[in-house]
Scaffold this active site. Structure first.
Site, PDB file in Angstrom:
ATOM      1  N   ASP A 133       1.092  -1.060  -0.143  1.00  0.00           N
ATOM      2  CA  ASP A 133      -0.123  -0.018  -0.071  1.00  0.00           C
ATOM      3  C   ASP A 133       0.849   1.299   0.048  1.00  0.00           C
ATOM      4  O   ASP A 133       1.830   1.348   0.633  1.00  0.00           O
ATOM      5  CB  ASP A 133      -0.853   0.117   1.263  1.00  0.00           C
ATOM      6  CG  ASP A 133      -1.733   1.120   1.302  1.00  0.00           C
ATOM      7  OD1 ASP A 133      -2.657   1.327   0.605  1.00  0.00           O
ATOM      8  OD2 ASP A 133      -1.655   1.848   2.167  1.00  0.00           O
ATOM      9  N   GLU A 172       1.405  -0.520  -5.165  1.00  0.00           N
ATOM     10  CA  GLU A 172       0.547   0.443  -5.529  1.00  0.00           C
ATOM     11  C   GLU A 172       1.140   1.957  -5.355  1.00  0.00           C
ATOM     12  O   GLU A 172       1.436   2.297  -4.522  1.00  0.00           O
ATOM     13  CB  GLU A 172      -0.601   0.585  -4.279  1.00  0.00           C
ATOM     14  CG  GLU A 172      -1.611   1.428  -4.894  1.00  0.00           C
ATOM     15  CD  GLU A 172      -2.469   1.974  -3.520  1.00  0.00           C
ATOM     16  OE1 GLU A 172      -3.801   2.588  -3.640  1.00  0.00           O
ATOM     17  OE2 GLU A 172      -1.892   2.160  -2.417  1.00  0.00           O
TER      18      GLU A 172
END
Length: 681
Positions: free
Chosen positions: A441, A470
């Site tokens: 993340d 990400e």
């Protein structure tokens, strides 16, 4: 890295109780650089050339060699003023050091073995066009290891391929007799007696900018864990003194006196990850209709037969750790324990094991940039400079924690603190032992050198462990010793623009070509998606017809398709409980056909090429392209319009649509409702 860029350097596998100090041991003549007294420092080179940084710690003295290019060679004009958070890749480091080198990828290396390139010379004139690319291959010939570079110019560059320079660097983390290393143009050779157990060779291609680096590991077989499936480039054998030469084709050594040497590519995605269908599960909504299951993981387990039948073989679960009130789970209060409302560690492990029994890999959503403000460490530190955890966090001048986008429930960790690094590395190790990969993340918000340490840590134990980042927008340098697969954010936004009618369908091909134009190496892997838990459902924003076509794009373009739970049902709520009883069968069947078709069509293989073709259509909502691999070629036609499209293509194809099984070609004209895949004769 380039002059003026900044990257964070730190001890690897740190002991927070120990003392560490950095100093500049040697630097270019014009440099005036000095380092502070902290164990983690921000390194900003002020001159082009070679820096040697020395780290003194509890285990002795380590050195880190950093190769620095002139700012003029920095990709996209980066240079002075750029920071480690702007897409400049940190480097892998030496002997327990979190190394440096930004974009160039020269990880913990010295032994400057150039190709006569003048890599540190002036910027080339009349070329430009963006970053080149490079790919290394290695093999063993008798008692010599051969590493060959395959540089490629940027598609927008006017530089001929043969004019590209290559600069090799030999990793200085392991003893190597550099006097025996020889470079001839794009080829590096070294005898097997030049190293003891292992070494690594890194290289960049240089035009008017320098490329993302590639790397090869050379080692005595059995020195560490085996290379991942599909990664080894050669398993040769070379003789020790007194032994006869053994064949170099990877066969079993015939005599015990043989030094068995193999080479492997380090930045290749795991083989298993290249052809999977990914499926994101929003854990608090996917199976929340099950009132009989003992816990959430058991409820999800009950749906694994359905996912297996659909054709899914890799699962990404949103965060499962103890978190604050937010149901998405990204505001974590305990990095070591499963959220009580989901189950416990035993239930999670059982879920992972059951997924494996169904032939599915499991990805853990790894959140390392921040903690929740309800985390006990933050609670102790907030407005309390005397707290032992105060230095764990970034702080603004007004006393509030550092964060992004004014997010009010999280606080950014400060990676200058060794205790933070130790705490998170130990958490990484715990969850690594349970799952098959990490979805990382906010990867852009964590120091690059930390990702490189994380990668070396997990890959040394399991080379087939997947690392997916990400990063919005995507950053080519993240494929340099950090991640295997990347969110294709450009394609995501383009699919939205096309679906909304704001761009022509041909823009999809522009999005694919952009990967190469911005400098991603050809071996980089991309996750293709049209929606996720952060975005409005595609079908809501763009309508049914565009959603059918966009699904076709995900399963025919180069990359790994990802479905967000409920996408195949026609789900309209972003994070709602899935409406299983109201699934739209026509959408569900469309995805079943696409997944099956992709698995049975060699031309759509991960390694398959993509080319534009000549076509004529009655609408700019239509596009067509060719995919080719393993002796098969197909033409793909996509239609994002509200009505069937009629397309004349310049190709000799069989008239049967491999998706629907229906004949869709009449006298050279293709009738396409959403997607047609046609095999070329």
């Amino acid at each position: 890295m380039a002059v003026g860029e900044t990257v964070q350097v730190a001890p690897r596998d740190p002991d927070p109780e120990a003392e560490y100090t950095w100093r500049v041991k040697s630097a270019p003549v014009s440099s005036q650089l000095s380092l502070g007294d902290d164990p983690v420092v921000d390194f900003t080179p002020d001159a082009a050339g070679t820096f040697v940084l020395e780290l003194t710690g509890p285990l002795g003295v380590d050195e880190l060699t950093v190769r620095v290019f002139p700012g003029e060679l920095a990709p996209g004009g980066r240079g002075a003023g750029s920071s480690g958070q702007s897409g400049v890749s940190g480097m892998s480091g030496v002997s327990g050091v979190s190394g440096v080198s930004g974009v160039s990828g020269m990880s913990g290396m010295s032994g400057v073995s150039g190709s006569g390139s003048g890599a540190l010379g002036p910027k080339r004139e009349g070329t430009g066009g963006g970053r080149p690319r490079i790919r290394l291959s290695g093999r063993v010939e008798g008692d010599t290891v051969v590493v060959e570079a395959d540089p490629q110019p940027n598609p927008n560059s006017t530089t001929p391929r043969e004019a590209l320079d290559v600069e090799f660097l030999v990793d200085d983390r392991w003893p190597v007799d550099r006097s025996k290393v020889d470079v001839d143009g794009w080829t590096l050779t070294l005898p097997v007696d030049a190293f003891e157990e292992k070494t690594r060779v890194h290289a960049v291609s240089i035009d008017s900018e320098y490329s993302v680096a590639d790397a090869i590991e050379i080692r005595v077989k059995g020195t560490t864990v085996d290379f991942g499936e599909g990664v080894r480039t050669d398993g040769g054998h070379a003789p020790r003194a007194g032994a006869r030469q053994i064949r170099s084709d990877g066969g079993v050594a015939a005599e015990s006196g043989t030094k068995q040497v193999e080479t492997g590519r380090l930045y290749e995605p795991p083989e298993w990850s290249k052809d999977v269908t990914l499926y994101e599960i929003y854990v608090r909504g996917f199976a929340s209709d099950d009132d009989e299951a003992a816990n959430t993981f058991e409820a999800i387990e009950k749906r694994l037969d359905y996912l297996q039948d659909l054709g899914v073989d890799c699962l990404w679960l949103t965060p499962v750790l103890e978190n604050d009130h937010a149901p998405h789970g990204y505001n974590i209060v305990d990095f070591y324990d499963i959220a009580e409302d989901l189950g416990d560690m035993e239930a999670y492990q059982e879920f992972v094991d059951t997924a494996h029994d169904h032939g599915m890999k499991v990805l853990f959503d790894l959140v390392l940039n921040h903690s929740a403000r309800q985390h006990p460490f933050f609670q102790d530190a907030y407005k309390n400079p005397d707290s032992e955890y105060y230095d764990w966090y970034e702080w603004q001048e007004n006393g509030e924690p550092g964060t992004y986008f004014d997010w009010e429930y999280i606080a950014n960790f400060d990676y200058h603190n060794l205790e933070v690094r130790r705490y998170l590395l130990d958490a990484v190790q715990q969850w690594f032992e349970v799952v098959d990969g990490f979805r990382c993340d906010m990867a852009w918000a964590v120091p690059f050198t930390f990702w490189q340490e994380l990668r070396d840590r997990v890959k040394s134990q399991d080379p087939d462990f997947l690392l997916l980042d990400e990063t919005i927008p995507y950053i080519p340098d993240f494929h340099e010793g950090m991640f295997d697969m990347h969110f294709d954010t450009t394609l995501y936004f383009t699919l939205r623009q096309v679906g909304n009618g704001h761009q022509s369908a041909d823009a999809i091909l522009d999005a694919i070509e952009q990967r190469t134009q911005v400098g991603f190496p050809d071996h980089a892997s991309f996750m293709l998606y049209q929606e996720n838990h952060d975005e409005t459902r595609y079908i809501v924003e763009c309508g049914d017809e565009a959603a059918f076509a966009s699904a076709g794009a995900l399963f025919t373009l180069p990359g790994v398709p990802m479905l967000y739970g409920g996408q195949e049902l026609g789900q309209r709520g972003r994070r709602d409980a899935l409406a299983w009883d109201h699934a739209r069968e026509e959408i569900q069947e469309h995805y079943r056909h696409l997944i099956e078709m992709r698995s049975e069509t060699p031309a759509l293989d991960f390694r398959g090429g993509i080319d534009r073709i000549d076509y004529e259509a009655d609408s700019d909502r239509v596009t067509a392209f060719r995919r080719e691999s393993k002796g098969q070629s197909v033409v793909v036609v996509l239609n994002f319009g509200d009505a069937p499209g009629y397309v004349e293509i310049d190709a000799d194809v069989d008239g049967t649509n491999l998706v629907s099984g229906e004949r869709v070609v009449d006298e050279g004209t293709v009738e396409v409702e959403s997607v047609a895949v046609l095999e070329e004769r």
